[in-house]
Design an enzyme around this catalytic site. Structure first.
Site, mmCIF file in Angstrom:
data_model
loop_
_atom_site.group_PDB
_atom_site.id
_atom_site.type_symbol
_atom_site.label_atom_id
_atom_site.label_comp_id
_atom_site.label_asym_id
_atom_site.label_seq_id
_atom_site.Cartn_x
_atom_site.Cartn_y
_atom_site.Cartn_z
ATOM 1 N N CYS A 267 0.952 -1.292 -0.028
ATOM 2 C CA CYS A 267 -0.050 0.142 0.059
ATOM 3 C C CYS A 267 0.925 1.302 0.068
ATOM 4 O O CYS A 267 0.262 2.308 -0.192
ATOM 5 C CB CYS A 267 -1.052 0.029 1.267
ATOM 6 S SG CYS A 267 -1.981 -1.617 1.414
ATOM 7 N N HIS B 3 -3.666 6.794 2.684
ATOM 8 C CA HIS B 3 -4.124 5.361 1.991
ATOM 9 C C HIS B 3 -5.403 5.110 2.593
ATOM 10 O O HIS B 3 -5.629 5.258 3.755
ATOM 11 C CB HIS B 3 -2.988 4.219 2.345
ATOM 12 C CG HIS B 3 -3.279 3.032 2.170
ATOM 13 N ND1 HIS B 3 -3.936 2.722 1.091
ATOM 14 C CD2 HIS B 3 -3.461 1.945 3.191
ATOM 15 C CE1 HIS B 3 -4.297 1.200 1.162
ATOM 16 N NE2 HIS B 3 -3.913 0.869 2.506
ATOM 17 N N ASN C 191 -10.559 -0.837 -0.028
ATOM 18 C CA ASN C 191 -8.820 -0.795 -0.039
ATOM 19 C C ASN C 191 -8.308 -1.324 -1.168
ATOM 20 O O ASN C 191 -8.574 -2.368 -1.226
ATOM 21 C CB ASN C 191 -8.428 -1.433 1.368
ATOM 22 C CG ASN C 191 -6.847 -1.434 1.376
ATOM 23 O OD1 ASN C 191 -6.275 -1.063 0.631
ATOM 24 N ND2 ASN C 191 -6.597 -1.669 2.737
#
Length: 353
Positions: free
Chosen positions: A124, A278, A309
């Site tokens: 990520c 993020h 996500n």
């Protein structure tokens, strides 16, 4: 006789993001859909994560397909041809081949050959790692323009019945073009890792285990095809996480990293136009906003509600949505921070394209 003096590429003093693009798959998975696989509810998922829907790619849509869609939009917005790219960087942990890279295939599709191309495996944080490298390549004179892509097909590496992470994840791709600038457009990156928490997010099995069980299956009493299929289903690597460890680390440590990025840029939180963290969990985003004491004038990206996500794709996707919904933010300063498996992290302040 004097020693020969080597030539070096002429440097660019500054760089900036000059174009952005996104690709969002057509299939939308709701919380009610997810609850077919896990014992949960739409209300629980919304309260705990902030997620309402997530996009997932069809079986015939690859990481490279999504990366191409995002890249073409970014190139168009930047006003350059693919042949002008001096490097292509793809951040992904879901390209199904260890080698060759997704970036090499993407470079060919775009018509950017013979630009150097490579993948980043930084989960990520991969997009922010790519920004750090693209910035360095442009300013060093190694490339005039660099394409940085975050692309993930996380639906390929989840077990829908797994409760720690599967319901969080979506697919998609985001891309930016970095080019030279007359004024500073990308502040120094703050990036790093904490391998002491290496197992906090990861895969259930290694490829060595897959291979070993496959070989064992070939010597079993079952037919080869049946044994191999059974073994593959049992050991296919899927994602899982220690949610509490990740949550605490993200809230406490990443707020510090975000502040370090502000300090490195020489600005205050009040100078920001936007904050693009993020998109891991809405509660993490809210806690970071509090710890950074961001004023209400700062627009906070919350793409996670619709996209879930998407790992390396989450920051460029969230930035793309932010600019589409708030075009007046263009030219303003945005703090972006990525963090994930490794554990790894990266942050920088950029001028929005």
């Amino acid at each position: 006789m004097s020693a020969p003096v080597l030539k070096q590429a002429p440097r660019n003093e500054y760089s900036r993001v000059v174009g952005i693009g996104a690709y969002r798959p057509d299939i939308i998975v709701t919380n009610d859909d997810v609850c077919q696989w896990i014992d949960s509810s739409d209300e629980w998922i919304r309260q705990r994560t902030g997620i309402v829907t997530r996009h997932r790619a069809a079986a015939d849509v690859s990481v490279i397909d999504m990366a191409e869609g995002a890249a073409r939009e970014a190139l168009k917005q930047a006003g350059i041809e693919a042949s002008q790219l001096g490097a292509v960087i793809v951040s992904t942990v879901t390209h199904p081949y260890a080698t060759p890279s997704a970036a090499a295939a993407l470079t060919d599709r775009l018509g950017a050959t013979p630009a150097p191309a490579f993948d980043i495996s930084a989960a990520c944080a991969g997009y922010c790692y790519g920004i750090a490298q693209g910035d360095a390549l442009v300013r060093s004179g190694a490339a005039e323009y660099v394409l940085v892509v975050g692309a993930e097909k996380l639906s390929d590496v989840i077990d829908n019945h797994e409760r720690t992470i599967s319901f969080l994840l979506g697919d998609g791709a985001g891309a930016v073009v970095i080019g030279p600038s007359d004024t500073p457009g990308i502040a120094p990156s703050v990036w790093g890792s904490d391998g002491s928490k290496w197992n906090a997010i990861g895969m259930t099995h290694s490829l060595d285990e897959v291979r070993h069980l496959g070989e064992t299956a070939r010597h079993s009493d079952e037919s080869d095809d049946q044994a191999i299929i059974s073994a593959a289903q049992d050991v296919w690597p899927t994602l899982r996480q220690d949610g509490q460890t990740v949550f605490r680390w993200a809230v406490w440590e990443m707020a510090k990293v975000a502040q370090q990025a502000l300090d490195a840029a020489g600005i205050e939180a009040s100078d920001l136009a936007a904050f693009v963290p993020h998109q891991a969990n809405m509660r993490i985003i809210d806690e970071m906003v509090k710890k950074l004491k961001l004023p209400e004038t700062v627009v906070v990206a919350r793409d996670i509600a619709e996209a879930g996500n998407t790992s390396a794709a989450s920051i460029p996707l969230a930035t793309h949505r932010l600019l589409k919904e708030n075009p007046e933010l263009s030219g303003g300063l945005a703090l972006q921070i990525g963090f994930g498996a490794g554990l790894v992290f990266g942050a920088q302040v950029i001028v929005l394209p």
